[in-house]
Design an enzyme around this catalytic site. Structure first.
Site, short mmCIF file in Angstrom:
data_model
loop_
_atom_site.label_atom_id
_atom_site.label_comp_id
_atom_site.label_asym_id
_atom_site.label_seq_id
_atom_site.Cartn_x
_atom_site.Cartn_y
_atom_site.Cartn_z
N LYS A 255 0.77 -1.08 0.00
CA LYS A 255 0.04 0.11 0.00
C LYS A 255 0.66 1.22 0.11
O LYS A 255 0.22 2.12 -0.43
CB LYS A 255 -0.95 0.13 1.02
CG LYS A 255 -1.89 -1.09 0.99
CD LYS A 255 -2.51 -1.33 2.58
CE LYS A 255 -3.15 -2.78 2.46
NZ LYS A 255 -2.59 -3.52 3.75
N GLU B 130 -1.12 -1.74 10.14
CA GLU B 130 -0.62 -1.35 8.97
C GLU B 130 -1.48 0.25 8.98
O GLU B 130 -0.87 0.97 8.64
CB GLU B 130 -0.84 -2.20 7.73
CG GLU B 130 0.32 -2.97 7.66
CD GLU B 130 0.21 -3.62 6.17
OE1 GLU B 130 0.66 -2.99 5.10
OE2 GLU B 130 -0.34 -4.86 6.00
N HIS C 274 -0.46 4.77 9.97
CA HIS C 274 -0.90 5.84 9.12
C HIS C 274 -1.41 7.04 10.34
O HIS C 274 -1.36 8.10 9.79
CB HIS C 274 -1.60 5.71 8.23
CG HIS C 274 -1.35 4.84 7.17
ND1 HIS C 274 -0.66 5.51 6.09
CD2 HIS C 274 -1.39 3.69 6.72
CE1 HIS C 274 -0.22 4.53 5.26
NE2 HIS C 274 -0.74 3.35 5.56
#
Ligand code: IKT
Length: 328
Positions: free
Chosen positions: A121, A191, A195
């Site tokens: 990603k 994950e 962010h």
């Protein structure tokens, strides 16, 4: 086309979903699977239900009787056998951010030839893979990167939508993901946490399950993500659709409810040759799960990669440059 023999690297939430999906396919057969403690291989096909049972009972598919092997470095150990596998879906978490590129290097060094697809990603992860392009080509590997939901399905949709325009002004990806129980997607959730403001890939990877639960307790189970570092930008730029600064990605993950908190969509705004500004919107059905929207495209891109590979095309491609091929 001859039946495609598929391997799955990673047997967490997404790997297990891909195995279930493969069980219903005629053109593909699951022959190899790897988790962090072992691997399983059977040329006639692995049974997804048995593998999941081995995980819930013993913690690894390596404990599956007859076909399973427990190993310290399961990817290396599987590749050392040189058993036939046409292509692998790397359903692995990219934690740390260099992990997927290191797996690609393991394949290059092994002498194996075939197709690899990933669902990475981050922009920086894709940059590392692009740098391996010449090595992949020399090794006889056809690698397709960014083949999940985003980048992947939504990137391909954006590339298609762009065709109406003379200039693409913006591409906005907004996802809504609902998962009933975050522990089925431990790595994916970490994950996502990476962010958030105040977190990094390293700090999210280091979080214990209790720390993740405590964070989700504070946010009511919701992870709200904005302006993410996301490879849709570099992939659309490299495909010549628009500059990366015109691409934005964000969304909401609800870790306590399988219902999507909003409908996943990509909005492509552009100017037509007549000087009109307009927006194409591609929206995913609310009943489709993240697993369906990641694993389906990954297998579709694997089939597209196999076609390239059989025609002698090796190196690296992305989901913005190829159309996935439907696997029946
Ligand atoms: C990310 O890109 O890192 C977020 C991922 C988004 C998946 C989109 C799925 C879309 C859908 O099924 O509607 C995931 C939340 N990690």
């Amino acid at each position: 086309m001859a039946t495609i023999r598929v391997g799955l690297l990673g047997y967490g939430g997404l790997g297990q979903a891909a195995a279930r999906m493969l069980a219903a396919k005629k053109q593909m057969i699951l022959v190899a699977a790897v988790d962090s403690k072992g691997y399983a291989y059977h040329l006639e096909g692995l049974d997804a239900a048995h593998l999941s049972l081995a995980i819930s009972r013993h913690g690894s598919i390596g404990y599956e009787p007859v076909v399973g092997v427990v190993a310290d470095d399961p990817i290396q150990a599987l590749l050392a056998n040189q058993w036939p596998v046409d292509g692998y879906f790397l359903a692995l978490p990219n934690l740390p951010n260099t992990f997927i590129a290191s797996v690609a290097r393991t394949f290059i060094a092994s002498g194996w030839r075939g197709v690899l697809v990933d669902a990475v990603k981050r922009t920086s992860a894709v940059e590392q893979l692009l740098a391996l392009g010449p090595d992949l080509e020399r090794a006889g590997i056809t690698y397709v990167t960014g083949c999940g939901a985003t980048p992947g399905l939504l990137t391909a949709a954006a590339a298609l939508a762009a065709q109406s325009f003379s200039e693409v002004l913006s591409v906005q990806v907004t996802f809504g993901v609902g998962i009933g129980n975050w522990e089925a997607y431990r790595s994916t959730v970490r994950e996502d946490i990476a962010h958030l403001e105040g977190y990094s890939v390293e700090s999210a990877q280091a979080m214990s399950d209790a720390q993740v639960s405590a964070l989700l307790e504070r946010t009511d189970g919701l992870l709200k993500l904005e302006n993410m570092e996301h490879a849709d930008d570099i992939l659309l730029e490299l495909a010549g659709i628009c500059g990366r600064e015109r691409v934005s990605v964000g969304g909401v993950v609800d870790t306590r409810n399988p219902r999507k908190p909003l409908s996943t969509n990509v909005r492509v705004t552009g100017r037509t040759f007549e000087g009109k500004t307009s927006t194409h919107t591609f929206t995913l059905g609310d009943e489709t799960s993240m697993a369906a929207n990641v694993c389906g495209p990954a297998l579709g891109y694997l089939k597209a990669g196999i076609e390239l590979h059989r025609r002698g095309h090796h190196g690296i491609w992305s989901s913005a440059e190829l159309m996935p091929r439907f696997v029946s």
